[in-house]
Design an enzyme around this catalytic site. Sequence first.
Site, mmCIF file in Angstrom:
data_model
loop_
_atom_site.group_PDB
_atom_site.id
_atom_site.type_symbol
_atom_site.label_atom_id
_atom_site.label_comp_id
_atom_site.label_asym_id
_atom_site.label_seq_id
_atom_site.Cartn_x
_atom_site.Cartn_y
_atom_site.Cartn_z
ATOM 1 N N CYS A 90 5.977 0.216 7.629
ATOM 2 C CA CYS A 90 5.577 1.327 6.779
ATOM 3 C C CYS A 90 6.751 1.673 5.866
ATOM 4 C CB CYS A 90 5.209 2.526 7.652
ATOM 5 S SG CYS A 90 4.748 3.975 6.706
ATOM 6 N N LEU A 91 6.468 1.877 4.593
ATOM 7 C CA LEU A 91 7.536 2.208 3.648
ATOM 8 C C LEU A 91 8.214 3.526 4.016
ATOM 9 C CD1 LEU A 91 5.760 1.170 0.322
ATOM 10 C CD2 LEU A 91 7.604 -0.056 1.487
ATOM 11 N N HIS B 217 -4.499 1.803 7.394
ATOM 12 C CA HIS B 217 -3.144 2.346 7.468
ATOM 13 C C HIS B 217 -2.971 3.481 6.443
ATOM 14 C CE1 HIS B 217 1.422 1.630 7.827
ATOM 15 N NE2 HIS B 217 1.302 2.468 6.810
ATOM 16 N N GLU B 218 -3.417 3.237 5.205
ATOM 17 C CA GLU B 218 -3.248 4.259 4.153
ATOM 18 C C GLU B 218 -4.114 5.489 4.418
ATOM 19 O OE1 GLU B 218 -0.710 3.821 2.626
ATOM 20 O OE2 GLU B 218 -0.546 1.649 2.781
ATOM 21 N N GLY C 230 0.839 -1.199 0.000
ATOM 22 C CA GLY C 230 0.000 0.000 0.000
ATOM 23 C C GLY C 230 0.869 1.241 0.000
ATOM 24 N N HIS D 189 -2.476 7.777 6.730
ATOM 25 C CA HIS D 189 -1.470 8.629 6.078
ATOM 26 C C HIS D 189 -2.104 9.916 5.550
ATOM 27 C CE1 HIS D 189 2.356 6.564 6.107
ATOM 28 N NE2 HIS D 189 1.856 5.447 5.623
ATOM 29 N N GLN E 209 2.899 10.135 1.247
ATOM 30 C CA GLN E 209 4.195 9.449 1.311
ATOM 31 C C GLN E 209 5.099 9.833 0.144
ATOM 32 O OE1 GLN E 209 2.300 5.384 2.076
ATOM 33 N NE2 GLN E 209 4.229 5.184 3.168
HETATM 34 ZN ZN ZN Z 1 2.745 3.606 5.774
#
Ligand code: ZN
Length: 181
Positions: free
Chosen positions: A92-93, A134-135, A50, A138, A55
């Site tokens: 998380c990226l 989660h997204e 995701g 963000h 991000q």
């Molecule tokens: Zn994340």
Amino acid sequence: MSTQETKLKIRVFGDPALRKKAKPVQSITENHRNILSQMATLMYDASGVGLAAPQVAIHESMIVVDIGSGLYKLINPKVIKFEGRQELEEGCLSVPGVCLKIKRAIKIKVRALDEFGKPVSMDAGGLLACCLQHEIDHLKGKLIVDYASFFDKLKIRKRLRELKEKSRINEAQEKVCKLRL
Ligand code: ZN
């Protein structure tokens, strides 16, 4: 300004872009579709499941998710129903090397628009429900570290400082978490 030529890059903890709230998309253009497709490429390249627009420092409400059952590109997503509880380990990226157990709803209903502006209504459970929450976090400038308990905070303190100071980051650590969003 053309985003078509701009290379998007995943921002890392400490970057103020991650804390800025996304604005709803008013009218969807080719530019939005272009950003969504670049986001999907970045997500796949990073072996993530995701990615949300903040991000990549775009402050419009857009996310991409693919847990292995197909790619979703969602605009202005909103959770309109939460049910039950689950606790999964999330990475998380934007916070590489950190893995935290987070309690979220196990079943949700999401309303959004697809990339052509068609309304979408989704019932999601388990892993997909977790990823969507989660997204959508963000989009509000919220990160997994905000859920950390006192002890978690002690555990990840050093790592967060490394990321913030962009000191030498141990790349082997980046894939410690299976679920990367
Ligand atoms: Zn994340």
